[in-house]
Motif scaffolding. Structure first.
Motif, PDB file in Angstrom:
ATOM      1  N   LYS A 515       0.651  -1.270  -0.018  1.00 19.42           N
ATOM      2  CA  LYS A 515      -0.150  -0.067   0.016  1.00 19.42           C
ATOM      3  C   LYS A 515       0.801   1.155  -0.036  1.00 19.42           C
ATOM      4  N   TYR A 516       1.870   1.144   0.883  1.00 17.57           N
ATOM      5  CA  TYR A 516       2.820   2.495   1.053  1.00 17.57           C
ATOM      6  C   TYR A 516       4.003   2.378  -0.067  1.00 17.57           C
ATOM      7  N   THR A 517       4.180   1.517  -0.814  1.00 17.33           N
ATOM      8  CA  THR A 517       5.161   1.495  -1.790  1.00 17.33           C
ATOM      9  C   THR A 517       4.524   2.049  -3.180  1.00 17.33           C
ATOM     10  N   SER A 539       9.973  -6.005   4.192  1.00 17.14           N
ATOM     11  CA  SER A 539      10.923  -4.626   3.960  1.00 17.14           C
ATOM     12  C   SER A 539      10.189  -4.038   2.505  1.00 17.14           C
ATOM     13  N   ASP A 540      10.323  -2.788   2.358  1.00 12.42           N
ATOM     14  CA  ASP A 540       9.770  -2.004   1.335  1.00 12.42           C
ATOM     15  C   ASP A 540      10.551  -0.739   0.966  1.00 12.42           C
ATOM     16  N   THR A 541      10.580  -0.308  -0.182  1.00 11.33           N
ATOM     17  CA  THR A 541      11.151   0.849  -0.564  1.00 11.33           C
ATOM     18  C   THR A 541      10.449   1.998  -0.656  1.00 11.33           C
ATOM     19  N   HIS A 552       4.265   6.098  17.475  1.00 10.83           N
ATOM     20  CA  HIS A 552       2.750   6.096  17.607  1.00 10.83           C
ATOM     21  C   HIS A 552       2.108   4.968  16.642  1.00 10.83           C
ATOM     22  N   LEU A 553       2.967   4.282  15.932  1.00 11.61           N
ATOM     23  CA  LEU A 553       2.542   3.452  14.668  1.00 11.61           C
ATOM     24  C   LEU A 553       1.644   2.188  15.238  1.00 11.61           C
ATOM     25  N   PHE A 554       1.778   1.843  16.390  1.00 15.33           N
ATOM     26  CA  PHE A 554       1.219   0.802  16.783  1.00 15.33           C
ATOM     27  C   PHE A 554      -0.142   1.033  17.611  1.00 15.33           C
ATOM     28  N   TYR A 558      -4.082   5.060  14.695  1.00 14.99           N
ATOM     29  CA  TYR A 558      -3.131   5.979  14.219  1.00 14.99           C
ATOM     30  C   TYR A 558      -2.779   5.758  12.746  1.00 14.99           C
ATOM     31  N   ARG A 559      -2.719   6.930  12.336  1.00 15.49           N
ATOM     32  CA  ARG A 559      -2.394   7.126  10.600  1.00 15.49           C
ATOM     33  C   ARG A 559      -1.090   7.935  10.739  1.00 15.49           C
ATOM     34  N   ALA A 560       0.010   7.810   9.800  1.00 15.86           N
ATOM     35  CA  ALA A 560       0.955   8.825   9.802  1.00 15.86           C
ATOM     36  C   ALA A 560       0.507  10.104   9.193  1.00 15.86           C
ATOM     37  N   ARG A 564       0.377  11.468   1.817  1.00 16.54           N
ATOM     38  CA  ARG A 564       0.632  10.174   1.066  1.00 16.54           C
ATOM     39  C   ARG A 564      -0.175   8.781   1.622  1.00 16.54           C
ATOM     40  N   VAL A 565      -0.027   9.115   2.895  1.00 14.19           N
ATOM     41  CA  VAL A 565      -1.045   7.989   3.779  1.00 14.19           C
ATOM     42  C   VAL A 565      -2.491   8.332   3.618  1.00 14.19           C
ATOM     43  N   ALA A 566      -2.900   9.703   3.715  1.00 15.59           N
ATOM     44  CA  ALA A 566      -4.092   9.838   3.657  1.00 15.59           C
ATOM     45  C   ALA A 566      -4.802   9.376   2.475  1.00 15.59           C
ATOM     46  N   GLY A 570      -7.673   3.283   4.837  1.00 20.10           N
ATOM     47  CA  GLY A 570      -6.973   2.429   5.825  1.00 20.10           C
ATOM     48  C   GLY A 570      -7.677   3.002   7.256  1.00 20.10           C
ATOM     49  N   SER A 571      -7.725   2.226   8.274  1.00 19.89           N
ATOM     50  CA  SER A 571      -8.333   2.613   9.549  1.00 19.89           C
ATOM     51  C   SER A 571      -7.431   2.882  10.490  1.00 19.89           C
ATOM     52  N   GLY A 572      -5.958   2.433  10.413  1.00 14.83           N
ATOM     53  CA  GLY A 572      -5.224   2.704  11.445  1.00 14.83           C
ATOM     54  C   GLY A 572      -5.196   1.756  12.687  1.00 14.83           C
ATOM     55  N   LEU A 573      -5.986   0.578  12.278  1.00 18.15           N
ATOM     56  CA  LEU A 573      -6.193  -0.594  13.227  1.00 18.15           C
ATOM     57  C   LEU A 573      -5.452  -1.772  13.026  1.00 18.15           C
ATOM     58  N   GLY A 574      -4.940  -2.064  11.740  1.00 22.43           N
ATOM     59  CA  GLY A 574      -4.249  -3.333  11.540  1.00 22.43           C
ATOM     60  C   GLY A 574      -3.046  -3.443  12.337  1.00 22.43           C
ATOM     61  N   LEU A 575      -2.035  -2.704  12.301  1.00 24.28           N
ATOM     62  CA  LEU A 575      -1.164  -3.021  13.115  1.00 24.28           C
ATOM     63  C   LEU A 575      -1.118  -3.033  14.666  1.00 24.28           C
ATOM     64  N   ALA A 576      -2.109  -2.163  14.992  1.00 19.86           N
ATOM     65  CA  ALA A 576      -2.299  -2.455  16.549  1.00 19.86           C
ATOM     66  C   ALA A 576      -2.763  -3.770  16.812  1.00 19.86           C
ATOM     67  N   THR A 600      11.245  -1.351   7.254  1.00 21.63           N
ATOM     68  CA  THR A 600      11.131  -2.888   7.458  1.00 21.63           C
ATOM     69  C   THR A 600      10.460  -3.151   8.892  1.00 21.63           C
ATOM     70  N   PHE A 601       9.486  -3.917   8.450  1.00 22.56           N
ATOM     71  CA  PHE A 601       8.748  -4.379   9.756  1.00 22.56           C
ATOM     72  C   PHE A 601       9.206  -6.082  10.000  1.00 22.56           C
ATOM     73  N   THR A 602       9.692  -6.209  11.251  1.00 25.17           N
ATOM     74  CA  THR A 602      10.368  -7.535  11.570  1.00 25.17           C
ATOM     75  C   THR A 602       9.423  -8.123  12.510  1.00 25.17           C
TER      76      THR A 602
HETATM   77  P1  ADP Z   1      -3.935   1.437   8.070  1.00 22.03           P
HETATM   78  O1  ADP Z   1      -2.848   0.932   7.174  1.00 22.03           O
HETATM   79  O2  ADP Z   1      -5.136   0.997   7.803  1.00 22.03           O
HETATM   80  O3  ADP Z   1      -3.836   2.999   8.098  1.00 22.03           O
HETATM   81  P2  ADP Z   1      -2.175   0.232  10.148  1.00 22.03           P
HETATM   82  O4  ADP Z   1      -2.423   0.046  11.214  1.00 22.03           O
HETATM   83  O5  ADP Z   1      -2.033  -0.996   9.010  1.00 22.03           O
HETATM   84  O6  ADP Z   1      -3.339   0.991   9.438  1.00 22.03           O
HETATM   85  O7  ADP Z   1      -0.833   1.140   9.810  1.00 22.03           O
HETATM   86  C1  ADP Z   1      -0.985   2.110  10.463  1.00 22.03           C
HETATM   87  C2  ADP Z   1      -0.157   3.412   9.940  1.00 22.03           C
HETATM   88  O8  ADP Z   1       1.354   3.054   9.914  1.00 22.03           O
HETATM   89  C3  ADP Z   1      -0.483   3.606   8.363  1.00 22.03           C
HETATM   90  O9  ADP Z   1      -1.505   4.308   8.404  1.00 22.03           O
HETATM   91  C4  ADP Z   1       0.679   4.460   7.856  1.00 22.03           C
HETATM   92  O10 ADP Z   1       0.866   5.644   8.385  1.00 22.03           O
HETATM   93  C5  ADP Z   1       1.703   3.498   8.698  1.00 22.03           C
HETATM   94  N1  ADP Z   1       2.398   2.528   7.819  1.00 22.03           N
HETATM   95  C6  ADP Z   1       2.191   1.271   7.938  1.00 22.03           C
HETATM   96  N2  ADP Z   1       3.080   0.439   7.322  1.00 22.03           N
HETATM   97  C7  ADP Z   1       3.699   1.313   6.471  1.00 22.03           C
HETATM   98  C8  ADP Z   1       4.574   1.065   5.584  1.00 22.03           C
HETATM   99  N3  ADP Z   1       5.091  -0.215   5.093  1.00 22.03           N
HETATM  100  N4  ADP Z   1       5.326   2.118   5.020  1.00 22.03           N
HETATM  101  C9  ADP Z   1       5.057   3.504   5.600  1.00 22.03           C
HETATM  102  N5  ADP Z   1       4.048   3.496   6.402  1.00 22.03           N
HETATM  103  C10 ADP Z   1       3.439   2.586   7.089  1.00 22.03           C
END
Ligand code: ADP
Length: 612
Positions: A515-517, A539-541, A552-554, A558-560, A564-566, A570-576, A600-602
Motif C-alpha cells: 500500500k505504501y510503496t 521490507s519495502d522501498t 505511535h505506529l502501533f 493511528y495513521r501517519a 500520501r498516507v491519507a 485505511g483505519s489505523g487499526l491493522g498494526l495495533a 522494514t517490519f520484523t
Molecule cells: P492502515 O494501514 O489501515 O492505516 P495500519 O495500522 O496498518 O493502518 O498502519 C498504520 C499506519 O502505519 C499507516 O496508516 C501508515 O501511516 C503507517 N504504515 C504502516 N505500514 C507502513 C509502511 N510499510 N510504510 C510506511 N508507513 C506505514
C-alpha cells in the motif's frame, strides 16, 4: 439481705452497722435470760416440792407429838397436875416449833398454853364443865386438834398449830437468794459480754463487710471497718488496702494497654494513610496542615515536613481549592464536599490533579480534609475512549457514505449506462468488504482492550501460509508495478497458535508494504528460522515514516501525518491488532523506517521444539 448505709467514724474509717454484733448480744441475752429463768423455775419447783414434803413430815411429827402429849395430858389432868402439864405443853411447843399448843376445857377456858399469858383458867375447877370444848375464834384454825378424855372429870381439847412464819421466811429468803444469784450472774455475764464484745467486734465487722461484699458492695472504702475494733479489723483494713492497690495497679495496666492499643491503632492508621495512592491533607481552622501523607507531598511536589504546619497557600496555588478549604475548615459555610480539578503546574500536558475538599465531619467545621488524586491517566483514558468512539464512527461512516452514494448513482445512472452501474456495484462491493473488515478490527480492538482476546493453539503450517500469501498479493503487486519477492527457507517450521490470526498479521504487514510503496518500488518478504525463533522481515522501498510516526505506529487508529498516507484507504487499526496478536503468541513486531526510503517490519514468533 440489705446492707445498711455506712457512716463515717471519728477515726476517719467507715463504720458498718454491726448488726451481727447486736444480734449476737441479743441472742446472748436471750440465752442467758432463758437459762436463768429455767434455773429459777427449777429451783422454785424443787423448793415447793421440798416444802410440801417438809410440811407433811412436820405434820406427821406433830401428829405423833400431839398424840403422846394428849395421852400425857389426860393422865396429868386426871391427877390434877396442872403446873407440870403447862410446863410440858410449853416445852413441847418450843421443841416442836409450834406456834400454838394449848389445852382447852369445855366452855373455851384455856387451862395450859405455850404462851402462859393466854391461860384463862388458873386452877382446875372442882366441878368439871360439861359439854364440848369451844376453841377461841381468834387466829387461824389449828391444823391439829386432839380430844382428851379425862377419867372422872370430863373432856378437853389439845390444839396444836405449827409456826408458819418460819417456813415462809425461809422460802422467801431462798427465793431472794436465787434472785440475787441470778442478778449477780447477769451482771457478771454483762461484764463478761462487754469484754468478749470488744474482742468480737472486729470479727463481726469483718463478717458484715464480707456479707456486704457478697451482696454487691464493691467500693473498698465502704467496706473498711473501724481499726479500733481489734487486730482482725486492722488486718481486714490492711487487706482492703492491698486489694485497692492491686485494683489501682490493674486499672493502670489496663489504661496503659488501652493507650498503647490506641497509639498502635493510630500508628497503623498513619501507616495505612501513608500507603494510600491518593494524597491526604488535614487542615486546622487556621488552614495550617496538621497531617500530610506521602502521596500528597509527592503529588503536590513539595516536601512533607515543609507542608506540615504550613499554610495551605504555600503548597496549593489554586484559589478555588484554597477557598473551598477555607469554607470547609473555617466559617462552616460548606457542609458538603467540593471537587476542583487543577491542571498540574498550570499547563496542559503536566497532568491533572483532582482536589476533593470537605469538612472531616459534617457537623464539625473545625477540621478540613483534602484528598488529592492524580487523574491524568483517567483523563487520558477518557479522551482515548472518546477518540476511539469518534474514530470508529468515522471509519464506519466513510464506507457507509460511499455505499450510499454509489447506490444512489447506480439507481440514477446505472440504467442508462451499464458501465457506470458495473463500476458502482464494484465500489459498493469493495466498501462492503472494507466495512466488514473495519467492524472486525473494531471488535478485535475491543477484545484486546477488554483483555478477552483468546488465541487457539493449533498447528500453524507456515509452508502452507507463505505460498498463499504470495499468491494473494502477486496480482496486486503486478498491477501496482511493485516487485514482490519472497525469500523462504527450504524447510518451514510448524508453529503452535491461532492460524487465522497469525495469517491476518502477516497479511497486514505485506498489504501495508504494498500500500505504501509507490510504483517501481520493491517489497521483499524474507523468512528465516533463527534458533528457536521464526523471523519474518517485510521490507519495502516505500514512503517510509518520520520518527514520531514510528513511535505511535502501533496505537489504534493511528495513521501517519504524511499526506500520501491519507490518499490510501485505511483505519489505523491493522498494526495495533497485529502486534497484540503476535505478542499473545509470545512474539513481537518491531519496525525500522526512514522517510522516503522505506520501512522494514520484523515479526518474530517462537518455534516449538521439534516433536513437541
Ligand atoms: P492502515 O494501514 O489501515 O492505516 P495500519 O495500522 O496498518 O493502518 O498502519 C498504520 C499506519 O502505519 C499507516 O496508516 C501508515 O501511516 C503507517 N504504515 C504502516 N505500514 C507502513 C509502511 N510499510 N510504510 C510506511 N508507513 C506505514
Amino acid at each position: 439481705m440489705n446492707v445498711e448505709p455506712v457512716a463515717k467514724t471519728e477515726s476517719g474509717g467507715l463504720r458498718l452497722s454491726l448488726r451481727s454484733e447486736t444480734r449476737f448480744a441479743a441472742v446472748g441475752l436471750i440465752v442467758v435470760g432463758v437459762f436463768l429463768i429455767s434455773m429459777w423455775a427449777a429451783t422454785w419447783w424443787a423448793m415447793c416440792a421440798q416444802r410440801d414434803a417438809l410440811d407433811q413430815a412436820r405434820l406427821d411429827q406433830m401428829q405423833v407429838t400431839g398424840a403422846s402429849l394428849a395421852r400425857c395430858a389426860e393422865v396429868m389432868l386426871a391427877d390434877g397436875e396442872v403446873t407440870a402439864l403447862r410446863r410440858i405443853v410449853a416445852q413441847t411447843a418450843q421443841d416442836a416449833h409450834l406456834e400454838r399448843c394449848r389445852i382447852v376445857l369445855p366452855g373455851g377456858r384455856v387451862v395450859a398454853d405455850a404462851n402462859p399469858a393466854d391461860i384463862t383458867l388458873r386452877e382446875l375447877p372442882a366441878q368439871w364443865p360439861g359439854g364440848a370444848a369451844v376453841l377461841p375464834t381468834e387466829g387461824p384454825p389449828a391444823p391439829l386438834v386432839f380430844t382428851l378424855v379425862v377419867p372422872q372429870r370430863g373432856s378437853a381439847v389439845l390444839e396444836m398449830a405449827r409456826t408458819e412464819d418460819l417456813s415462809q421466811t425461809s422460802y422467801w429468803l431462798t427465793q431472794a437468794g436465787i434472785g440475787g444469784i441470778c442478778v449477780t450472774a447477769l451482771l457478771a455475764l454483762l461484764v463478761l459480754y462487754r469484754r468478749v464484745r470488744a474482742g468480737l467486734r472486729g470479727i463481726c465487722a469483718v463478717r458484715e463487710a464480707l456479707l456486704a461484699r457478697e451482696h454487691g458492695q464493691t467500693t473498698l472504702e465502704a467496706l473498711e471497718v473501724n481499726p479500733e475494733w481489734g487486730p482482725e479489723a486492722r488486718a481486714w483494713n490492711d487487706m482492703l488496702g492491698q486489694e485497692g492497690a492491686r485494683q489501682k495497679h490493674v486499672a493502670l495496666e489496663k489504661t496503659r494497654e488501652t493507650l498503647q492499643a490506641r497509639v498502635c491503632g493510630t500508628d497503623r492508621l498513619t501507616v495505612a494513610c501513608d500507603a494510600l495512592s491518593q494524597g491526604l491533607i488535614l487542615l486546622e481552622k487556621n488552614l495550617r496542615a496538621t497531617y500530610v501523607n506521602s502521596a500528597a507531598a509527592l503529588l503536590l511536589q513539595a516536601k512533607r515536613e515543609d507542608m506540615l504546619s504550613a499554610d495551605i497557600t504555600s503548597f496549593v496555588k489554586d484559589e478555588r481549592v484554597v477557598a473551598a478549604a477555607r469554607a470547609a475548615a473555617g466559617n462552616g459555610a460548606m457542609q458538603r464536599r467540593t471537587i476542583v480539578e487543577v491542571q498540574r503546574n498550570g499547563e496542559t500536558g503536566g497532568g491533572v490533579l483532582r482536589f476533593i475538599v470537605r469538612p472531616v465531619r459534617r457537623d464539625d467545621t473545625g477540621v478540613a480534609m483534602i484528598v488529592v488524586e492524580d487523574i491524568t491517566q483517567q483523563r487520558a483514558a477518557e479522551e482515548a475512549r472518546h477518540t476511539f468512539v469518534a474514530q470508529a464512527t468515522h471509519e464506519l461512516r466513510t464506507p457507509l457514505t460511499n455505499i450510499r452514494l454509489y447506490t444512489e448513482m447506480a439507481l440514477e445512472e446505472g440504467q442508462k449506462d451499464p458501465a457506470v452501474l458495473k463500476n458502482c456495484l464494484s465500489i459498493i462491493n469493495q466498501e462492503t468488504f472494507r466495512l466488514d473488515r473495519t467492524v472486525a478490527d473494531i471488535l478485535s480492538i475491543a477484545e484486546i482492550e477488554a483483555g478477552t482476546m483468546t488465541v487457539r493453539r493449533d498447528d500453524v503450517r507456515l509452508e502452507e501460509i507463505f505460498p498463499e500469501l504470495q499468491a494473494d498479493y502477486e496480482a496486486q503487486a503486478r498491477g501496482k508495478q511493485v516487485e514482490l519477492e519472497f525469500r523462504l527457507p527450504p524447510k518451514l517450521p510448524v508453529l503452535k497458535g491461532d492460524r487465522e490470526k497469525i495469517r491476518s498479521a502477516l497479511h497486514n504487514l505485506v498489504g501495508n508494504a504494498l500500500k505504501y510503496t509507490p510504483a517501481g518500488g520493491q517489497v521483499r518478504v524474507a523468512v528465516k528460522v533463527d534458533q528457536d525463533q521464526l523471523v519474518v522481515d517485510v521490507s519495502d522501498t516505500g514512503i517510509g515514516m518520520t520518527e514520531e510516526d514510528r513511535q505511535h505506529l502501533f496505537e489504534k487508529f493511528y495513521r501517519a501525518k504524511d499526506p500520501r498516507v491519507a490518499k490510501v484507504t485505511g483505519s489505523g487499526l491493522g498494526l495495533a491488532i497485529a502486534r497484540e496478536v503476535i505478542r499473545l503468541h509470545g512474539g513481537d513486531i518491531v519496525v525500522e523506517s526512514e522517510l522516503n526510503r522505506g520501512s522494514t517490519f520484523t515479526l518474530t514468533l517462537p518455534v516449538p521444539p521439534e516433536g513437541a
